[in-house]
Design a protein around this motif. Structure first.
Motif, PDB file in Angstrom:
ATOM      1  N   ALA A  48      -5.791  -0.821   4.064  1.00 56.74           N
ATOM      2  CA  ALA A  48      -5.259   0.335   4.778  1.00 56.74           C
ATOM      3  C   ALA A  48      -4.677   1.335   3.772  1.00 56.74           C
ATOM      4  O   ALA A  48      -4.067   0.940   2.770  1.00 56.74           O
ATOM      5  N   PRO A  49      -4.856   2.631   4.009  1.00 58.64           N
ATOM      6  CA  PRO A  49      -4.296   3.638   3.097  1.00 58.64           C
ATOM      7  C   PRO A  49      -2.778   3.516   2.965  1.00 58.64           C
ATOM      8  O   PRO A  49      -2.097   2.931   3.821  1.00 58.64           O
ATOM      9  N   SER A  51      -0.435   5.572   3.442  1.00 54.27           N
ATOM     10  CA  SER A  51       0.341   6.150   4.537  1.00 54.27           C
ATOM     11  C   SER A  51       0.459   5.181   5.708  1.00 54.27           C
ATOM     12  O   SER A  51       1.488   5.141   6.397  1.00 54.27           O
ATOM     13  N   VAL A  52      -0.590   4.380   5.938  1.00 55.51           N
ATOM     14  CA  VAL A  52      -0.565   3.387   7.009  1.00 55.51           C
ATOM     15  C   VAL A  52       0.379   2.263   6.643  1.00 55.51           C
ATOM     16  O   VAL A  52       1.181   1.785   7.474  1.00 55.51           O
ATOM     17  N   GLN A  53       0.332   1.834   5.403  1.00 51.81           N
ATOM     18  CA  GLN A  53       1.253   0.798   4.951  1.00 51.81           C
ATOM     19  C   GLN A  53       2.700   1.288   5.028  1.00 51.81           C
ATOM     20  O   GLN A  53       3.607   0.538   5.435  1.00 51.81           O
ATOM     21  N   PHE A 239     -11.350   1.626   9.956  1.00 55.59           N
ATOM     22  CA  PHE A 239      -9.968   1.893   9.562  1.00 55.59           C
ATOM     23  C   PHE A 239      -9.428   0.874   8.561  1.00 55.59           C
ATOM     24  O   PHE A 239      -8.257   0.948   8.184  1.00 55.59           O
ATOM     25  N   ALA A 280      -0.678   6.266  11.950  1.00 58.82           N
ATOM     26  CA  ALA A 280      -0.922   7.035  10.732  1.00 58.82           C
ATOM     27  C   ALA A 280      -2.404   7.151  10.402  1.00 58.82           C
ATOM     28  O   ALA A 280      -2.798   7.994   9.576  1.00 58.82           O
ATOM     29  N   CYS A 281      -3.241   6.328  11.024  1.00 61.08           N
ATOM     30  CA  CYS A 281      -4.688   6.389  10.764  1.00 61.08           C
ATOM     31  C   CYS A 281      -5.287   7.728  11.169  1.00 61.08           C
ATOM     32  O   CYS A 281      -6.313   8.142  10.627  1.00 61.08           O
ATOM     33  N   GLU A 285      -5.115  13.548   6.614  1.00 58.54           N
ATOM     34  CA  GLU A 285      -5.315  12.984   5.270  1.00 58.54           C
ATOM     35  C   GLU A 285      -5.866  11.567   5.329  1.00 58.54           C
ATOM     36  O   GLU A 285      -6.633  11.156   4.441  1.00 58.54           O
ATOM     37  N   SER A 286      -5.506  10.805   6.362  1.00 54.82           N
ATOM     38  CA  SER A 286      -6.062   9.456   6.515  1.00 54.82           C
ATOM     39  C   SER A 286      -7.528   9.515   6.892  1.00 54.82           C
ATOM     40  O   SER A 286      -8.353   8.777   6.331  1.00 54.82           O
ATOM     41  N   ILE A 289      -9.651  10.073   3.964  1.00 46.62           N
ATOM     42  CA  ILE A 289      -9.860   8.854   3.173  1.00 46.62           C
ATOM     43  C   ILE A 289     -10.934   7.983   3.807  1.00 46.62           C
ATOM     44  O   ILE A 289     -11.848   7.489   3.128  1.00 46.62           O
ATOM     45  N   PHE A 290     -10.858   7.799   5.126  1.00 48.50           N
ATOM     46  CA  PHE A 290     -11.841   6.958   5.803  1.00 48.50           C
ATOM     47  C   PHE A 290     -13.248   7.545   5.699  1.00 48.50           C
ATOM     48  O   PHE A 290     -14.228   6.803   5.549  1.00 48.50           O
TER      49      PHE A 290
END
Length: 398
Positions: A48-49, A51-53, A239, A280-281, A285-286, A289-290
């Motif tokens: 997970a990116p 931001s998700v963490q 995700f 946050a996914c 910006e997330s 990334i995905f």
């Protein structure tokens, strides 16, 4: 100790049995010149990116860890609804979205809510083994219908109509599919659903790999066809949140209170921490990334599949999604003196330190001819896997 008939019907998950053997060998060769390469498990190599963490950490720090509603956090349901609109141009109201403890819980809820003892559910052969076991756990019968390259390893409306019987309750499909990475043509899926509706049945579509579609012709949600279709999805694949155990299902309005009641009793709710993190996914910006990772998965496919062909594997259909290669190893088995894909997979594990999955898990229709490669690994690892197989096959025997 006497176990239930239901439990006895559940076969071993051979993917995991092979994985255990590979892990054991990996420990033995870890310090050698060729440590184990794992191309057997369908799990993204990405996590997970950040931001998700960070969202998960903030949730814990704030103490926001109590149970949620059984249907899930309302902001998360709204975010998923907005994602369907922006990504697939489909209007999916948040009220029809149920957050679950992974796609597995969603499939279990769907099967328990809809299948009576003895009901038949039509599925393609090959297909993901756990899906048929969810049917069995609900005391239904998974009826596997052989499919081939001509059907992109998917059921057709003609097959569904031909195999529909007195006990048939509906269909359970996957698009894109594990193990083949192929999707159902949207027009064909519409025809399948029309057949199912004409019989008074149910259409369940596993769409957990839908975010990892690579071809415009196939990257459409089944929810665009009808509000009556039950769609299963997950935060695990696109995700990159496998161990977070978070998924969702989209169901008709009339089914929401039924699933809610069952979820309250069976699961209470999905992980609160995972739900807060998943919000946050959907930040821009997330998603960026995905999407970059999706492009990398496609690049891996575009390298690895032609390379397998050059080695002598048969690739009948180019996968249009997910991260799998369903490869016919029969010519190589004959050349190298092994019996079938099971022996071939173990030979690769032992002699090339390369873990792949034999076809046994995925059905009975010629699956002894096939192995499944997972390309959810770095390009460097995929290139090294090809080099090892080249070197091994040149020797002419396993």
């Amino acid at each position: 100790m006497k176990f239930s008939t239901r439990a006895e019907k559940i076969e071993p998950f051979y993917v995991m049995e092979v994985a255990k053997a590979a892990q054991q060998l990996a420990r033995e060769v870890a310090q050698g010149p060729e440590p184990m390469i794992f191309l057997n498990i369908g799990e993204p190599d990405y996590t997970a990116p950040a931001s998700v963490q960070a969202a998960a950490n903030a949730c814990i720090a704030d103490g926001s860890t109590q149970y949620t509603n059984a249907l899930g956090l309302e902001p998360l349901r709204e975010a998923i609804s907005a994602w369907y609109q922006s990504r697939f141009n489909v209007d999916v109201p948040a009220r029809r979205i149920v957050i679950t403890a992974g796609a597995s819980a969603a499939l279990q809820l769907a099967c328990l809510a809809l299948i009576e003892a003895g009901d038949e559910i039509l599925m393609p052969d090959p297909s993901y083994p756990c899906n048929r076991h969810f049917v069995s756990a609900a005391e239904g019968v998974a009826k596997l219908i052989p499919t081939g390259a001509a059907e992109r390893y998917q059921l057709s409306a003609e097959q569904v109509a031909a195999h529909w019987g007195e006990k048939t309750r509906g269909v359970l499909l996957a698009s894109p599919s594990n193990p083949t990475g192929t999707s159902i043509d949207p027009a064909e899926l519409r025809r399948i659903h029309e057949v199912v509706q004409s019989k008074g049945g149910i259409t369940i579509v596993d769409e957990i790999y839908l975010g990892l579609s690579y071809e415009a012709a196939f990257g459409h949600s089944a929810l665009a066809i009808s509000d009556d279709i039950i769609s299963i999805n997950s935060f695990s694949k696109y995700f990159n949140m496998t161990g977070w155990r978070l998924g969702w299902m989209v169901v008709p309005d009339a089914m929401v209170p039924v699933v809610e009641r069952m979820a309250q009793n069976l699961f209470i709710c999905a992980s609160t921490i995972s739900q807060h993190a998943a919000l946050a996914c959907f930040a821009p910006e997330s998603i960026a990334i995905f999407e970059a990772r999706r492009a990398e998965f496609k690049a891996r496919r575009d390298y690895f599949l032609p390379a397998l062909k050059e080695l002598g594997f048969g690739i009948d259909v180019m996968p249009d999604g997910a991260f799998y290669a369903w490869a016919d190893c029969t010519p190589l088995c004959e050349q190298l003196g092994v019996k079938d894909s099971w022996e071939f997979a173990y030979a690769l594990m032992e002699k090339a330190h390369l873990a792949i999955t034999p076809g046994r898990d995925f059905g009975t229709a010629d699956t002894a001819r096939y192995v499944r490669f997972s390309t959810a690994n770095s390009m460097e690892q995929l290139q090294e896997a090809i080099r090892r197989m080249q070197k091994l096959f040149k020797r002419g025997e396993l």
